[in-house]
Scaffold this motif. Structure first.
Motif, PDB file in Angstrom:
ATOM      1  N   GLU A 251       0.595  -1.436   0.160  1.00  0.00           N
ATOM      2  CA  GLU A 251       0.224  -0.115   0.034  1.00  0.00           C
ATOM      3  C   GLU A 251       1.115   1.065  -0.330  1.00  0.00           C
ATOM      4  O   GLU A 251       0.640   2.677  -0.398  1.00  0.00           O
TER       5      GLU A 251
ATOM      6  N   LEU B 162      -9.438   0.637 -10.769  1.00  0.00           N
ATOM      7  CA  LEU B 162      -8.464   1.605 -11.723  1.00  0.00           C
ATOM      8  C   LEU B 162      -7.652   0.396 -11.948  1.00  0.00           C
ATOM      9  O   LEU B 162      -7.602  -0.244 -13.592  1.00  0.00           O
ATOM     10  N   ILE B 163      -8.080  -1.006 -11.513  1.00  0.00           N
ATOM     11  CA  ILE B 163      -6.938  -2.481 -12.092  1.00  0.00           C
ATOM     12  C   ILE B 163      -8.101  -2.847 -13.267  1.00  0.00           C
ATOM     13  O   ILE B 163      -7.085  -3.017 -14.487  1.00  0.00           O
TER      14      ILE B 163
ATOM     15  N   GLN C 243       2.856   1.565  -3.147  1.00  0.00           N
ATOM     16  CA  GLN C 243       1.476   1.929  -4.528  1.00  0.00           C
ATOM     17  C   GLN C 243       1.654   3.407  -5.001  1.00  0.00           C
ATOM     18  O   GLN C 243       1.509   4.305  -5.266  1.00  0.00           O
TER      19      GLN C 243
ATOM     20  N   TYR D 100      -3.694  -1.846  -5.590  1.00  0.00           N
ATOM     21  CA  TYR D 100      -4.932  -0.516  -6.479  1.00  0.00           C
ATOM     22  C   TYR D 100      -6.178  -1.021  -6.076  1.00  0.00           C
ATOM     23  O   TYR D 100      -6.818  -2.194  -6.628  1.00  0.00           O
ATOM     24  N   SER D 101      -7.055   0.055  -6.137  1.00  0.00           N
ATOM     25  CA  SER D 101      -8.063  -0.529  -6.247  1.00  0.00           C
ATOM     26  C   SER D 101      -9.330  -1.689  -7.645  1.00  0.00           C
ATOM     27  O   SER D 101      -8.455  -1.729  -8.884  1.00  0.00           O
TER      28      SER D 101
ATOM     29  N   SER E 165       2.098   6.003  -8.095  1.00  0.00           N
ATOM     30  CA  SER E 165       1.207   6.869  -7.442  1.00  0.00           C
ATOM     31  C   SER E 165       1.474   8.357  -8.702  1.00  0.00           C
ATOM     32  O   SER E 165       1.726   8.770  -9.123  1.00  0.00           O
TER      33      SER E 165
ATOM     34  N   LEU F 297      -1.114  -5.095 -10.709  1.00  0.00           N
ATOM     35  CA  LEU F 297      -1.690  -4.095  -9.722  1.00  0.00           C
ATOM     36  C   LEU F 297      -2.625  -4.396  -8.317  1.00  0.00           C
ATOM     37  O   LEU F 297      -3.103  -3.396  -7.430  1.00  0.00           O
TER      38      LEU F 297
END
Length: 476
Positions: free
Chosen positions: A211, A336-337, A214, A332-333, A218, A327
C-alpha cells in the motif's frame, strides 16, 4: 540572489500565505514551547511555489501538551497519530500537523521505529528523509534553520540525505521510492552517494507494505517528470522489486524496428500520452499506467520469425492479465485495475482498422468495448505511434482522425454511448412467454449482438429476430 536573501524571502512568503502559523506559534510560546515550520512547506517556499493548505510543524512540547494546546484552538482536532508524537488540527481552511521533536531508532528489519522524542530541532531535522526537507523556520525569532544545506541542494537540483544514505534508507526503505517521486515532482537528481546506496539497498523495499509503495508510485507517475522517475526506479534496481515487468521490457526489440527496445518505446508513449491530457486537468493516473504498461506482454510473447524479425502476437491479451496481477499486488482499487487492464487489452485493436476497412459494426464494437474509457483509448492509441518516419506518423494520425469522425457520426445517429438491444427484458419475457431467468439474459445478449452488427432495428424486425433465435434454441 544570495542564500540569506532566499531564506528571508521564504520566511516572508510562509508567513504571508499562512498567518495561522503565527497565531499558533504565539499560543505555544505562551505555554513556554518553541514551534517550527518544517518540511515540504518550507521547501516549497524556498522554490517560490508554495501552495495548498497543509502545514507541518515540529515542537519541543510533548504529545499530550500539543493536544492540550490545540483542542481549544482548532475547529477540528484529531489524535490518530499521537503514539508517534503527532496531533492534527484545522482552522480557517488550514490543516496543521504538529509533531514532537523525534530521534527514533529502528530495528533494521521492519519499518517500525522505537519512538523516541528529542529535545532540539537539529536532532529532529537530521532524521528526516532528504536535506531539501530538513529546513525549518523558528516562528518565534523568524530564523531560517538549514543545518544540512538543503538550500544549496535545491539550487543545484540535488537530492541528498541529512545522515548517510545507508542510515536513512535503513531507517525507512520507502525513502528510496520517495527519491524517485521527488525526481518527478521537483526535477531533482539523486546525489551520487544516494544513487549508490539505492542500488545496493534496493532489495530492502521488500520491508515496506504494498500500500505504501503504491502511494509513492502513483505520486511519481503523476508528477511533472515521470519518465525520469521511472528511469531512476529501473536504474537503481527498485523496479525489479516493485514493478518488475517494466525493466523486463529492456532489450526486447519492437516489431516496428524503430526503437532501441520496448522499454524505451514505452517511456516515449508515457510522455506522449501525458502531452495529450487535457490542459489544466489533474494528472490521469489510469492513462499514465496504461501508457507505461501497455506493452508488458511483449517479453512473454516474443517469437523470432523467418527473415530475422520478431513478433509479439496477442501481447495485448497477455499484457492485460499481467497488469491485473501486478496492480492487484500493489493493492490498487478494483476499478482502477479494470480500467488499466481494459486499455491495455484494447490498445492494439486500432491497427486492424487499416485504411478504414472496418464496417460500422466493427466501429460500434470498438466504442462499446471501450465504454467510458473511449477518450483515454483515443489518447493511448495516438500516443502509441512513436515512429520516427514523419510521413508514416502523419498517415497513422490521419487514419485515426477518420476513425474518430466515423465514431462521432455513428454516435450522432445511434447514441453509441448507450447501445442496448432493441427489446428490453420485459418485452423479451412477454413475447417468448418466459419467466425471469438465464434464458432472458441469453436472448438479451443475442439481440445486443444483432444491434452491434446491424445498427438500430425497427420493433417488428427485432421481434422477428427474437422469434428466429427462440426457434434455434428450441423454445418454439
Amino acid at each position: 540572489m544570495s542564500r540569506t536573501s532566499a531564506a528571508q524571502n521564504a520566511v516572508v512568503e510562509l508567513l504571508r500565505v499562512s498567518p495561522v502559523a503565527d497565531d499558533l506559534a504565539e499560543r505555544f510560546a505562551r505555554a513556554g514551547h518553541r514551534l517550527y515550520l518544517v518540511g515540504g512547506s518550507v521547501r516549497d517556499a524556498v522554490l517560490g511555489r508554495l501552495h495548498g493548505n497543509d502545514l507541518d510543524f515540529t515542537t519541543d512540547a510533548r504529545p499530550d501538551q500539543i493536544l492540550k494546546l490545540l483542542k481549544p484552538w482548532g475547529e477540528a482536532v484529531w489524535d490518530t497519530g499521537i503514539a508517534f508524537g503527532t496531533v492534527g488540527a484545522s482552522k480557517g481552511g488550514q490543516v496543521c500537523e504538529v509533531t514532537t521533536f523525534r530521534s527514533d531508532a529502528y530495528d533494521g528489519v521492519t519499518r517500525n521505529p522505537e519512538v523516541r522524542f528529542g529535545d532540539t530541532v537539529e536532532e529532529d531535522l537530521v532524521r528526516r528523509d532528504f536535506t531539501v526537507n530538513a529546513m525549518a523556520v523558528d516562528l518565534a525569532s523568524k530564523r531560517f534553520i538549514d543545518p544540512h544545506d538543503g538550500m544549496t541542494a535545491l539550487a543545484e537540483g540535488l537530492l541528498d540525505t541529512p545522515a548517510t544514505p545507508q542510515e536513512s534508507f535503513s531507517d525507512d526503505p520507502l525513502r528510496m521510492m520517495r527519491a524517485a517521486r521527488f525526481t518527478s515532482q521537483l526535477d531533482l537528481a539523486p546525489a551520487p552517494r544516494v544513487l549508490e546506496a539505492m542500488r545496493a539497498m534496493s532489495g530492502e523495499i521488500a520491508r515496506i507494505t504494498p500500500e505504501r509503495v503504491q502511494v509513492e508510485l502513483s505520486k511519481l507517475l503523476c508528477g511533472k517528470h515521470p519518465r525520469r522517475a521511472v528511469g531512476l526506479l529501473v536504474d537503481s534496481g527498485l523496479a525489479d522489486h516493485v514493478l518488475p515487468e517494466v525493466p523486463a521490457m529492456r532489450l526486447e526489440i519492437d516489431e516496428h524496428h524503430q526503437h532501441k527496445d520496448v522499454y524505451e518505446h514505452s517511456l516515449v508513449v508515457l510522455e506522449q500520452a501525458i502531452d495529450l491530457e487535457e490542459p489544466g486537468a489533474e494528472p490521469d493516473l489510469v492513462l499514465r499506467l496504461a501508457a507505461l504498461l501497455h506493452d508488458i506482454g511483449k517479453p512473454d510473447t516474443r517469437r523470432h520469425v523467418e527473415g530475422g524479425g520478431v513478433s509479439f502476437h496477442h501481447h495485448e491479451v497477455v499484457g492485460a492479465k499481467m497488469v491485473r496481477k501486478r496492480l492487484r499486488a500493489l493493492r490498487y482499487s478494483k476499478d482502477l485495475i479494470g480500467d488499466v487492464a481494459q486499455l491495455v487489452f484494447l490498445h492494439l485493436r486500432f491497427h486492424g482498422y487499416g485504411n478504414g476497412e472496418w464496417t460500422d459494426s466493427a466501429v460500434r464494437r470498438y466504442v462499446t468495448d471501450a465504454g467510458d474509457l473511449l477518450p483515454r483509448l483515443h489518447k493511448l492509441v495516438r500516443a502509441d505511434c512513436t515512429t520516427r518516419n514523419r510521413r508514416k506518423a502523419s498517415a497513422l494520425q490521419r487514419t485515426y482522425d477518420g476513425l474518430e469522425e466515423r465514431i462521432a457520426r455513428l454516435a450522432a445517429e445511434e447514441d453509441l454511448a448507450r447501445v442496448r438491444p432493441d427489446l428490453d427484458g420485459n418485452e423479451i419475457m412477454k413475447i417468448l412467454g418466459l419467466a425471469p431467468g438465464p434464458q432472458v439474459g441469453q436472448a438479451w445478449r443475442h439481440l445486443k449482438e444483432l444491434r452491434l452488427d446491424r445498427g438500430p432495428m425497427e420493433y417488428d424486425e427485432a421481434v422477428a429476430a427474437l422469434e428466429e433465435w427462440a426457434v434455434e434454441q428450441g423454445l418454439r
